[in-house]
Write an enzyme that holds these catalytic residues in place. Structure first.
Site, PDB file in Angstrom:
ATOM      1  N   ASP A 189      -5.103   3.446   8.042  1.00 27.09           N
ATOM      2  CA  ASP A 189      -6.541   3.208   8.192  1.00 27.09           C
ATOM      3  C   ASP A 189      -6.864   1.763   8.522  1.00 27.09           C
ATOM      4  O   ASP A 189      -7.906   1.475   9.127  1.00 27.09           O
ATOM      5  CB  ASP A 189      -7.276   3.590   6.889  1.00 27.09           C
ATOM      6  CG  ASP A 189      -7.378   5.099   6.689  1.00 27.09           C
ATOM      7  OD1 ASP A 189      -7.865   5.514   5.606  1.00 27.09           O
ATOM      8  OD2 ASP A 189      -6.961   5.859   7.585  1.00 27.09           O
ATOM      9  N   GLU A 246     -17.175  18.862   3.610  1.00 27.94           N
ATOM     10  CA  GLU A 246     -16.381  19.480   2.543  1.00 27.94           C
ATOM     11  C   GLU A 246     -17.050  19.309   1.188  1.00 27.94           C
ATOM     12  O   GLU A 246     -17.092  20.242   0.369  1.00 27.94           O
ATOM     13  CB  GLU A 246     -14.983  18.856   2.510  1.00 27.94           C
ATOM     14  CG  GLU A 246     -14.133  19.246   3.711  1.00 27.94           C
ATOM     15  CD  GLU A 246     -12.791  18.517   3.757  1.00 27.94           C
ATOM     16  OE1 GLU A 246     -11.844  19.086   4.330  1.00 27.94           O
ATOM     17  OE2 GLU A 246     -12.684  17.398   3.236  1.00 27.94           O
ATOM     18  N   VAL A 263      -2.205  -7.679  -3.892  1.00 29.13           N
ATOM     19  CA  VAL A 263      -1.866  -8.773  -2.981  1.00 29.13           C
ATOM     20  C   VAL A 263      -3.111  -9.624  -2.745  1.00 29.13           C
ATOM     21  O   VAL A 263      -4.182  -9.109  -2.447  1.00 29.13           O
ATOM     22  CB  VAL A 263      -1.334  -8.221  -1.644  1.00 29.13           C
ATOM     23  CG1 VAL A 263      -1.161  -9.350  -0.640  1.00 29.13           C
ATOM     24  CG2 VAL A 263      -0.019  -7.494  -1.870  1.00 29.13           C
ATOM     25  N   GLY A 310      -0.100   4.463   0.235  1.00 24.90           N
ATOM     26  CA  GLY A 310      -0.810   5.642   0.731  1.00 24.90           C
ATOM     27  C   GLY A 310       0.107   6.391   1.687  1.00 24.90           C
ATOM     28  O   GLY A 310       1.331   6.202   1.685  1.00 24.90           O
ATOM     29  N   PHE A 311      -0.480   7.245   2.530  1.00 26.46           N
ATOM     30  CA  PHE A 311       0.347   8.036   3.456  1.00 26.46           C
ATOM     31  C   PHE A 311       1.211   7.150   4.349  1.00 26.46           C
ATOM     32  O   PHE A 311       2.399   7.403   4.528  1.00 26.46           O
ATOM     33  CB  PHE A 311      -0.546   8.896   4.347  1.00 26.46           C
ATOM     34  CG  PHE A 311      -1.146  10.073   3.645  1.00 26.46           C
ATOM     35  CD1 PHE A 311      -2.524  10.223   3.557  1.00 26.46           C
ATOM     36  CD2 PHE A 311      -0.339  11.055   3.087  1.00 26.46           C
ATOM     37  CE1 PHE A 311      -3.088  11.315   2.911  1.00 26.46           C
ATOM     38  CE2 PHE A 311      -0.904  12.154   2.435  1.00 26.46           C
ATOM     39  CZ  PHE A 311      -2.279  12.282   2.348  1.00 26.46           C
ATOM     40  N   GLY A 334       0.824  -1.210   0.000  1.00 25.69           N
ATOM     41  CA  GLY A 334       0.000   0.000   0.000  1.00 25.69           C
ATOM     42  C   GLY A 334       0.856   1.256   0.000  1.00 25.69           C
ATOM     43  O   GLY A 334       1.660   1.469   0.912  1.00 25.69           O
TER      44      GLY A 334
END
Lengths: 416, 416
Positions: free
Chosen positions: B302, B172, B81, B15-16, B13
């Site tokens: 997450d 938002e 994966v 991501g961040f 992954g």
């Protein structure tokens, strides 16, 4: 026609031809409905740049509504035209019917696979944003897959890219793809042996860009060869099954990528109009661009078959489409005023094709240029013609960045 | 483990969380393989801007290979994966198997529709580029269709937009959508009566952004109301069939658009790991972020269930993911050196949420801000954190343009 009502002009297709017609009637007392199956106008000459990850779709496509925000007499409708009734003068879309006083059909062209089913299934094309993005995703995926492919033969096949068609699109795509590999992919895939990579350009005839003057054809060949493109003239493709290209002489090229730029024909709607079609399915029109039997209807741009002074049909070029758009608008204005429409005469503004960084060929005012100067002219001409001031700044910024940093800005693989 | 070999760290992954782990091991004597099913890293906090046609996907997504061009000990592999064998220490993808010495699972989260099949079929989500673009295309199509819809009831339904979930994403999106309608669509659809248009935000609980301090919740409510969003608290959705939302009290909202932001759960791969899962399907980990029974494997971001000092699970925020990425890298370094890994402590850097132009709420260093100042902080923080200098310039240029010209830059409808 109700003479109390202002005339209603319906334009099918928001490409170069349709746009110029609409603009040409901007301050004129007519009502315009401009229809397109997409919500945007596409700057097609740079579509190949989207395909080789050099530009974003949004930089060459602009919403039609935004382009015509200030034109009060124009309404845009996003939709697909199904048929036209020339006698009763209305256009049929899914779920609506639009009556017209004047009709302009500028529906453009599509790829011609010449009945090659396998080609249509396995090959790539660069005809609109969808197909350009599919091509880009495919090219980038080939590098991703090759980067962890242990089998050498498979890896080579993944890194072999075949482009069919030696016209301007094929030449531009081959040159730009070669640069993507040698300047950009080299940096993103440091462990991949890119000497395995090869761009092959197949042209059935004896020369590239055969509609151009001879010195430009020769310069193009030389410039493309310097970019390490394997140019095969007098070479016809027989088949492509997704794994291998078979040439007419029986030899093979192992590849997973075939980009077909070798044929175009008029858009699908043209086939259903019930009017006389000529070469490439284009509609035969009078010199005034009107349909002979239905003088309130015009066909212009790629979809129209118009002969020039030499009896040759005009090519599918943006400069032709733009001039015809202006002529159609002028003729509609004349007809509204009760005058005779005038025949259209194409004024050749010169030729221009790029082969890649620092390399283009041009013929302007009868003089041929090649190399860096031609390329600079190409860059500025394209930036100038891109619609929208904001897009111009962004494209200039991006190209300046790419030029100085040998980079390409968009290498995203997006899901379909 | 072969002590002659440098340790192999596999990160699932990009991501961040995964990115920070990779960076934290940049100059360290390990070999890293970073895997992601996409070829790009996504700046998720701005994904809603893609959905409301305010930003382009490419401005918030960057190819992972480009981000790590200079990091010599990292190889990127694009792939999905399928499973992990913690005992034998390898990761299985389609067509390959990768052995690891240390594993970091940072696979992220996906939308939770809570078993609402109809919702998953008819609703929209903003979870990745694909779904954000689908949402954008849908929103723009609603305006196109409404612009030639004669039936008033149908037109109103097309111009009613329901967003479910009053957390930061819902707030938002509602604010930005309202601005899109009132500032931008108004110009592109001059003949469409936009007083028919309505943005409705449904929140099941008694307040918006309920994880935030009370004064920020109140400011947010006020700012959103000023943007003409119809906020319905204590309102639960029962069903959506594509034409109408049914609320739990039995009333209806006629609409074609439902954007679901009300639930998240861990990514699909997590379900197939065979490890203990807690709330939202997240993996329960030790304070050091390791899997209790397999200490060579970490789960962060997450996908991880980590409790803070108050016994509460940490929320799914980018700031949490980033800090956990750094902590995982640090713990891997310690383990390579034979030291004990340390427990992770989250340091809350403050809260920030935007409601739209000139309107945001922030709590930094214990002080609450709202309105223009908070919005300026929000703008610069996001620009600073967007990866890639070129992207920062482009986003700043685009936002400056949009701000001064009350425009949104991408209103293309693209084919799926």
């Amino acid at each position: 026609m109700n003479t109390n009502k202002i005339p209603h002009v319906v334009i099918i297709g928001a490409g170069f031809a349709g746009l110029e017609t609409a603009r040409g009637l901007a301050k004129y007392p007519v009502r315009i409905t401009l229809i397109d199956k997409n919500n945007h106008h596409l700057f097609q000459p740079l579509l190949y740049q989207v395909a080789i990850a050099g530009l974003l779709p949004s930089q060459i496509a602009q919403p039609v509504r935004t382009i015509f925000r200030k034109q009060k007499n124009l309404a845009f409708q996003m939709g697909e035209v199904i048929s036209v009734d020339f006698a009763e003068k209305f256009v049929k879309l899914k779920g609506s019917v639009i009556a017209y006083d004047y009709l302009v059909i500028s529906a453009g062209a599509r790829t011609n696979f010449f009945g090659f089913d396998a080609l249509e299934r396995h090959g790539l094309q660069i005809k609109d944003i969808e197909t350009a993005v599919q091509t880009r995703n495919h090219l980038l995926s080939m590098f991703e897959q090759a980067s962890h492919e242990a089998d050498e033969a498979k890896r080579k096949a993944m890194l072999t890219f075949v482009i069919v068609g030696g016209g301007p699109t094929g030449v531009e795509t081959a040159g730009a793809l070669s640069e993507l590999i040698n300047h950009v992919m080299r940096k993103d895939f440091p462990r991949l042996n890119l000497s395995d990579a090869q761009v092959i350009l197949l042209e059935a005839g004896p020369s590239l860009i055969n509609a151009y003057p001879e010195e430009l054809r020769e310069s193009t060949f030389g410039l493309l060869k310097k970019k390490k493109v394997d140019i095969r003239l007098n070479t016809k493709m027989a088949d492509f099954n997704g794994q291998r290209v078979t040439l007419e002489d029986g030899t093979f090229i192992e590849t997973r990528t075939l980009i077909w730029t070798a044929g175009a024909k008029a858009a699908e709607i043209i086939d259903s109009l019930g009017v006389e079609q000529a070469g490439m399915g284009r509609v035969r029109v009078a010199p005034s661009l009107q349909l002979a039997q239905f003088p309130d209807a015009f066909v212009i741009g790629d979809a129209a078959f118009v002969v020039n002074g030499n009896g040759q049909p005009l090519p599918m070029l943006s400069t032709v489409a733009i001039q015809q758009g202006k002529a159609a608008a002028k003729n509609i204005r004349r007809m509204v005023e009760g005058k005779q429409p005038l025949p259209f005469h194409y004024k050749d503004p010169g030729l221009l094709a790029t082969v890649g960084r620092n390399a283009a060929v041009a013929r302007i005012f009868g003089i041929s240029f090649s190399g860096f100067i031609a390329w600079v002219i190409w860059v500025f001409l394209h930036i100038y013609r891109i619609i929208g001031f904001r897009n111009r700044i962004i494209v200039m910024f991006n190209w300046a960045w790419d030029y100085f940093f040998y980079d390409n800005q968009v290498r995203l693989i997006t899901k379909e």
